[in-house]
Design an enzyme around this catalytic site. Structure first.
Site, mmCIF file in Angstrom:
data_model
loop_
_atom_site.group_PDB
_atom_site.id
_atom_site.type_symbol
_atom_site.label_atom_id
_atom_site.label_comp_id
_atom_site.label_asym_id
_atom_site.label_seq_id
_atom_site.Cartn_x
_atom_site.Cartn_y
_atom_site.Cartn_z
ATOM 1 N N SER A 133 92.438 58.138 45.075
ATOM 2 C CA SER A 133 93.140 57.622 46.249
ATOM 3 C C SER A 133 93.954 58.728 46.931
ATOM 4 O O SER A 133 93.372 59.712 47.396
ATOM 5 C CB SER A 133 94.006 56.427 45.837
ATOM 6 O OG SER A 133 94.438 55.699 46.946
ATOM 7 N N ASP A 182 87.151 47.823 49.541
ATOM 8 C CA ASP A 182 88.233 48.798 49.629
ATOM 9 C C ASP A 182 88.421 49.238 51.078
ATOM 10 O O ASP A 182 87.456 49.658 51.727
ATOM 11 C CB ASP A 182 87.882 50.012 48.760
ATOM 12 C CG ASP A 182 88.995 51.033 48.654
ATOM 13 O OD1 ASP A 182 90.035 50.878 49.319
ATOM 14 O OD2 ASP A 182 88.814 52.016 47.905
ATOM 15 N N HIS A 204 89.382 48.875 45.087
ATOM 16 C CA HIS A 204 90.247 50.040 44.914
ATOM 17 C C HIS A 204 90.957 49.919 43.563
ATOM 18 O O HIS A 204 91.294 48.819 43.124
ATOM 19 C CB HIS A 204 91.275 50.079 46.046
ATOM 20 C CG HIS A 204 91.945 51.405 46.221
ATOM 21 N ND1 HIS A 204 91.351 52.450 46.874
ATOM 22 C CD2 HIS A 204 93.155 51.854 45.808
ATOM 23 C CE1 HIS A 204 92.170 53.489 46.872
ATOM 24 N NE2 HIS A 204 93.275 53.143 46.226
#
Length: 348
Positions: free
Chosen positions: A195, A289, A319
């Site tokens: 991320s 996501d 995610h």
């Protein structure tokens, strides 16, 4: 009779709402094991991150906590060394950009010296730490048969942009100098992150190139942030997804930047950065996501720059799935794939 009818009506409405919530999950395509984690997370009653102060946000139940709930329901242990046997860890301090920062060193079983991966956790540069993201870093140590240096870089808003990036580069420099002391091979380094950390991994590779330092052999970017628009196809489609949604990302960015001009900085807007002459890159995406399009756009930008890149999208997961190998099958597969790609880059 009226009260009986009202009670019956309420029962019907509640049943319909529950059915609706599950049908929505089914429509989103979440795998059964991924859905179990999402439901476990909801059971912990996390407050919406975007409604909290950073200090409050850092105390909320995490997806890692939810995975542990699932493990306990399955009657399994949750201690990391049981979940990933053959990998030991030790916490220490290493040099950051302006002082010492915490890090966790993961070492696989064997004699070494091992390749070394510098790993950056997620959390929007505002929340998260090496503890929350233990599953991903520990899994990489196992699957890549490498030492992993997981870095607790400085977070916003206490440390605004570009403190996280400065610490990320400093951690790479520390690893270059100290790899041998942690049973690592200083000639075989890689960068990895999830991320926000996926962004840091790519941005650090760019900074290393520009500083004429020894280049990493590979970059692994798991659902990375690669640009600053929140109107991409996946942002629109998954604006209200769990555990990451568009309001959360706007909250992260608001806490991170000094001014809107930061949004144009190539460390955030990676797709507009100079990407030529970077090492090979692996991108891992989840289908559910908001950052899915970021991965697609980064892949395209890297290809245009002539950088060897391979991207794999895992369907039925959200995610934060990558560190959940103990409870989510696609996470296990993704970690194995990442390990294979890293091993190939290391020449093993």
């Amino acid at each position: 009779m009226r009260w009986t009818s009202l009670a019956s009506l309420l029962t019907v409405l509640v049943t319909a709402l529950v059915a609706s919530s599950f049908s929505t999950a089914a429509e989103n395509g979440a795998d059964k094991d991924m859905q179990a984690v999402l439901e476990a997370h909801a059971s912990l009653k996390p407050k919406p991150i975007e409604t909290l102060s950073p200090a409050e946000a850092r105390t909320q139940p995490t997806p890692a906590d939810a995975a542990n709930v699932v493990l306990k329901k399955q009657g399994k242990r949750t201690d990391p060394e049981t979940l990933v046997p053959g990998v030991k860890s030790a916490d220490r301090s290493i040099a950051g950009a302006v002082g010492k920062i915490p890090a966790r060193i993961y070492t696989p079983s064997g004699t070494g010296p091992f390749p070394v991966i510098v790993y950056y956790h997620g959390g929007g540069w505002v929340i998260g730490d090496k503890e929350v993201y233990d599953g991903g870093a520990r899994g990489l140590a196992k699957q890549a048969n490498a030492v992993v240096v997981s870095v607790d870089y400085r977070l916003a808003p206490e440390h605004k942009f570009s403190a996280s990036w400065d610490d990320a580069l400093a951690a790479y420099k520390w690893t270059l100098t100290n790899a041998a002391s942690i049973n690592g091979d200083p000639k075989k380094l890689a960068l990895a992150g999830e991320s926000a950390g996926g962004n840091l991994a790519v941005a650090t590779a760019i900074a290393v190139r520009d500083a004429n330092l020894q280049a990493p052999l590979h970059v692994l970017a798991v659902y990375p942030v690669s640009q600053t628009s929140t109107t991409t196809e996946s942002y629109e489609k998954h604006a209200n997804a769990k555990p990451l949604n568009r309001p959360m990302i706007k909250w992260f960015v608001d806490k991170l930047i000094n001014s809107p001009s930061d949004l144009k900085d190539p460390r955030l807007q990676l797709i507009d950065a100079k990407l030529k002459n970077l090492p090979s890159v692996t991108i891992i995406n989840a289908s559910i996501d908001p950052l899915l399009s970021d991965g697609v756009m980064l892949e395209d930008a890297l290809k245009k720059a002539g950088v060897p890149v391979e991207r794999k999208m895992y369907s039925g997961v959200t995610h934060e799935f990558f560190g959940m190998a103990a409870v989510v099958q696609k996470a296990k597969e993704a970690q194995e794939y990442a390990g294979k790609r890293l091993k190939q880059a290391f020449g093993g």
